[in-house]
Design an enzyme around this catalytic site. Sequence first.
Site, PDB file in Angstrom:
ATOM      1  N   GLY A  21       0.800  -1.218   0.000  1.00  0.00           N
ATOM      2  CA  GLY A  21       0.000   0.000   0.000  1.00  0.00           C
ATOM      3  C   GLY A  21       0.829   1.263   0.000  1.00  0.00           C
ATOM      4  O   GLY A  21       0.667   2.140  -0.859  1.00  0.00           O
ATOM      5  N   ASN A  96      11.394   0.904   2.611  1.00  0.00           N
ATOM      6  CA  ASN A  96       9.996   0.842   3.021  1.00  0.00           C
ATOM      7  C   ASN A  96       9.543  -0.571   3.376  1.00  0.00           C
ATOM      8  O   ASN A  96       8.624  -0.741   4.173  1.00  0.00           O
ATOM      9  CB  ASN A  96       9.122   1.391   1.885  1.00  0.00           C
ATOM     10  N   GLY A  98       8.910  -4.242   4.895  1.00  0.00           N
ATOM     11  CA  GLY A  98       8.960  -4.746   6.266  1.00  0.00           C
ATOM     12  C   GLY A  98       7.810  -5.680   6.580  1.00  0.00           C
ATOM     13  O   GLY A  98       6.864  -5.815   5.795  1.00  0.00           O
ATOM     14  N   ILE A  99       7.904  -6.343   7.712  1.00  0.00           N
ATOM     15  CA  ILE A  99       6.838  -7.211   8.201  1.00  0.00           C
ATOM     16  C   ILE A  99       6.405  -6.725   9.576  1.00  0.00           C
ATOM     17  O   ILE A  99       7.204  -6.167  10.330  1.00  0.00           O
ATOM     18  CB  ILE A  99       7.277  -8.695   8.270  1.00  0.00           C
ATOM     19  N   TYR A 161       8.757  -5.717  16.405  1.00  0.00           N
ATOM     20  CA  TYR A 161       8.494  -4.693  15.402  1.00  0.00           C
ATOM     21  C   TYR A 161       9.009  -3.335  15.867  1.00  0.00           C
ATOM     22  O   TYR A 161       9.708  -2.627  15.116  1.00  0.00           O
ATOM     23  CB  TYR A 161       7.000  -4.637  15.119  1.00  0.00           C
ATOM     24  N   PRO A 191       5.054   7.052   9.802  1.00  0.00           N
ATOM     25  CA  PRO A 191       3.607   7.160   9.584  1.00  0.00           C
ATOM     26  C   PRO A 191       2.817   6.756  10.821  1.00  0.00           C
ATOM     27  O   PRO A 191       3.270   5.956  11.647  1.00  0.00           O
ATOM     28  CB  PRO A 191       3.344   6.170   8.440  1.00  0.00           C
ATOM     29  N   GLY A 192       1.628   7.313  10.919  1.00  0.00           N
ATOM     30  CA  GLY A 192       0.674   6.854  11.914  1.00  0.00           C
ATOM     31  C   GLY A 192      -0.095   5.674  11.356  1.00  0.00           C
ATOM     32  O   GLY A 192       0.457   4.847  10.627  1.00  0.00           O
ATOM     33  N   ILE A 194      -2.197   4.126   8.792  1.00  0.00           N
ATOM     34  CA  ILE A 194      -2.558   4.386   7.404  1.00  0.00           C
ATOM     35  C   ILE A 194      -3.383   3.216   6.887  1.00  0.00           C
ATOM     36  O   ILE A 194      -2.938   2.063   6.978  1.00  0.00           O
ATOM     37  CB  ILE A 194      -1.304   4.559   6.529  1.00  0.00           C
TER      38      ILE A 194
END
Length: 258
Positions: A21, A96, A98-99, A161, A191-192, A194
């Site tokens: 996304g 960008n 990641g898991i 994480y 980011p918050g 999303i």
Amino acid sequence: MKETNDGRPEKKCLVTGGAGGLGTAICTTLCMAGYRVFMHDLPASPGAEVAAQINAAAGTERITFLPGDLADLDALRQRAARLQEEEGGIDVLVNNGGIDTIGELDGITLHEFQDTQTINSSAAFVLSQVLSAGMRQLGGGQIVNIMSIILSGGWNARVPYAMSKGSLLGLTRALARELGPYNIRVNAVSPGAIPTNMERKFWTDSREELDRFILDKQALKFRATPQDVADAVFFLVSDQSRFITGHELHVNGGWYMG
């Protein structure tokens, strides 16, 4: 060297997790701005289809899908070095991919923990190490690491994480200091919440409860979109931020004001 329509050299960028996304929005934004984009994602991802869709919308062939697995650091290093050699250097790196590992501390296996660190942060180190060498030869470049509001705390069952995103903050600041003399800027976007497919695991039949929780935390009372994050990334790789490095840019509607 290939040039854009206005005569400037075409800049090249690598975006990991490019088929997701946030990644799709970032790749699209950079493509529309005239960048040559290499979209890195898993071979089984819809990366090829997503790249084709962006190219069709842009009326150009600026997006190339680059299949690979961030978990295989040796292969990643070789792939990055090959890309750098073939393209004569990469101007922009967006880490960008990641898991999102979820689980209580006593239930996380060592394999899950190590996978999270490898994919979310070690891969960013490998790519930064390889591609920054080419950026030096080009006379500069930009690296953007995608972090998360999770790092600010307040959540249970997110230790691996959050730890991996904390590593990205350390990487951002240390690289900014070391690479600054070579005109390489290194920043992070945090980011918050999303709305993406990754968010779906937090709701089942209805996302209304999740929306209420998020909006209660935010100062701004509307949900963000992946484009909000892509716009922040574009700002940090553009000349408009030429005097900004080592910075963590919060894109979370005022959720976190640390």
